[in-house]
Design a protein around this motif. Structure first.
Motif, PDB file in Angstrom:
ATOM      1  N   GLU A   1     145.660  35.008  48.651  1.00  0.00           N
ATOM      2  CA  GLU A   1     146.405  35.891  47.754  1.00  0.00           C
ATOM      3  C   GLU A   1     145.772  35.824  46.370  1.00  0.00           C
ATOM      4  OE1 GLU A   1     150.941  36.429  46.010  1.00  0.00           O
ATOM      5  OE2 GLU A   1     150.473  34.825  47.450  1.00  0.00           O
TER       6      GLU A   1
ATOM      7  N   TYR B   1     141.748  33.181  42.235  1.00  0.00           N
ATOM      8  CA  TYR B   1     141.349  32.044  43.068  1.00  0.00           C
ATOM      9  C   TYR B   1     139.872  31.712  42.841  1.00  0.00           C
ATOM     10  CZ  TYR B   1     140.556  29.451  47.466  1.00  0.00           C
ATOM     11  OH  TYR B   1     140.213  28.497  48.398  1.00  0.00           O
TER      12      TYR B   1
ATOM     13  N   ARG C   1     144.572  25.534  40.739  1.00  0.00           N
ATOM     14  CA  ARG C   1     145.063  26.690  41.492  1.00  0.00           C
ATOM     15  C   ARG C   1     146.562  26.585  41.752  1.00  0.00           C
ATOM     16  NH1 ARG C   1     139.875  26.952  45.611  1.00  0.00           N
ATOM     17  NH2 ARG C   1     138.631  28.437  44.371  1.00  0.00           N
ATOM     18  N   THR C   2     147.042  25.373  41.978  1.00  0.00           N
ATOM     19  CA  THR C   2     148.477  25.196  42.198  1.00  0.00           C
ATOM     20  C   THR C   2     149.264  25.556  40.943  1.00  0.00           C
ATOM     21  OG1 THR C   2     148.052  23.412  43.792  1.00  0.00           O
ATOM     22  CG2 THR C   2     150.267  23.555  42.874  1.00  0.00           C
TER      23      THR C   2
ATOM     24  N   LEU D   1     148.389  29.756  40.521  1.00  0.00           N
ATOM     25  CA  LEU D   1     148.755  30.687  41.598  1.00  0.00           C
ATOM     26  C   LEU D   1     150.092  30.348  42.248  1.00  0.00           C
ATOM     27  CD1 LEU D   1     145.243  31.106  43.251  1.00  0.00           C
ATOM     28  CD2 LEU D   1     146.457  32.768  41.828  1.00  0.00           C
ATOM     29  N   ASP D   2     150.350  29.058  42.472  1.00  0.00           N
ATOM     30  CA  ASP D   2     151.619  28.668  43.090  1.00  0.00           C
ATOM     31  C   ASP D   2     152.724  28.477  42.056  1.00  0.00           C
ATOM     32  OD1 ASP D   2     150.280  28.716  45.488  1.00  0.00           O
ATOM     33  OD2 ASP D   2     149.906  26.559  45.518  1.00  0.00           O
ATOM     34  N   ARG D   3     152.311  28.354  40.787  1.00  0.00           N
ATOM     35  CA  ARG D   3     153.254  28.194  39.678  1.00  0.00           C
ATOM     36  C   ARG D   3     154.222  27.040  39.919  1.00  0.00           C
ATOM     37  NH1 ARG D   3     152.128  33.371  40.486  1.00  0.00           N
ATOM     38  NH2 ARG D   3     153.809  33.755  41.950  1.00  0.00           N
ATOM     39  N   THR D   4     153.631  25.909  40.283  1.00  0.00           N
ATOM     40  CA  THR D   4     154.396  24.684  40.495  1.00  0.00           C
ATOM     41  C   THR D   4     153.515  23.492  40.198  1.00  0.00           C
ATOM     42  OG1 THR D   4     155.789  23.476  42.068  1.00  0.00           O
ATOM     43  CG2 THR D   4     153.792  24.478  42.942  1.00  0.00           C
TER      44      THR D   4
END
Length: 262
Positions: free
Chosen positions: A64, A69, A219-220, A223-226
């Protein structure tokens, strides 16, 4: 205790010199350049566009927001490789100064990695542009990116110290390192998802490749917003501290012999 106090005092005594060397490196890099520091943003942006056009059809289905990424992986990898490559030849390129006056020799590779970090921070402007263009939401977790950059910085300093002392005695190391970084790039999930690798190779990349921990953390956050998984943070810190200690020890043991070989 007194020895460590002396070393800390010595380090702070030469911070102005380190700042001057970093400033010189940045000015030389963009000297006579019309766009100047904008190239720190444009260069990764152009590379990202080209690589996205080439690889998006192969990997876009499994990833995604492939553009973000890709640029995250490329930015951190370029920071490490460029800064350590510059640090590797820093002792040799400053041999005239080393022979004339006393300066702690670690100052030169440290300044090269530091200038690489400053350049990396500038290049994050390209990441922000891509995030805006792809409508990637910003979250408070993005503000934790300096912690990841710091890990890569410490790791690169340690590797830079090791390479800088090694190339003084073995000049071919700089050519070997180019081949190593090329292989390293393909063994790092920069433009492909690690899940596409065979299981045994996946395990090696995840557990033996320190750049995986740094890129996966970044990236976390974006992109994962955590917050990244704790084991990723621990692995990144352990790799950084271990490489720094290794680099410092090997550099300290050999630095007195530099004058005989440079």
């Amino acid at each position: 205790m007194n020895i460590w106090k002396l070393r800390i005092d010595t380090f702070f005594h030469y911070t102005d010199l380190i700042k001057e060397l970093v400033s010189r490196d940045l000015k030389l890099k963009y000297r006579r350049s019309f766009l100047g520091y904008l190239w720190s943003i444009l260069n990764p942006l152009l590379i990202m566009i080209i690589m996205t056009m080439v690889f998006s059809r192969m990997f876009n289905r499994n990833i995604e927001n492939y553009a973000v990424y890709l640029i995250i992986g490329r930015t951190l990898f370029d920071f490490m490789t460029n800064s350590t490559s510059q640090a590797m030849v820093s002792i040799r390129t400053n041999y005239a100064l080393i022979k004339k006056v006393y300066i702690p020799k670690y100052v030169f590779p440290l300044a090269k990695v530091t200038s690489g970090m400053v350049d990396c921070v500038f290049s994050l402007g390209a990441l922000l542009i891509v995030m805006i263009f792809t409508r990637t939401p910003l979250s408070p977790y993005f503000l934790l990116f300096p912690f990841v950059i710091l890990q890569v910085y410490i790791f690169s300093c340690g590797l830079g110290f090791f390479l800088a002392q090694g190339v003084v005695f073995f000049r071919d190391l700089q050519y070997i390192y180019k081949a190593v970084t090329t292989a390293w790039m393909y063994l790092t999930p920069i433009f492909y998802p690690v899940e596409q690798l065979p299981e045994q190779l996946q395990w090696l990349v995840i557990h033996v490749n320190p750049l995986y921990a740094y890129i996966a953390q970044f990236r976390t956050l974006v992109l994962d917003r955590t917050f990244p998984e704790p084991w990723l943070v621990v692995a990144g810190c352990v790799w950084a501290v271990a490489m720094m200690l290794f680099g410092m020890i090997t550099f300290k043991r050999s630095q007195d012999k530099f004058i005989l070989y440079i």
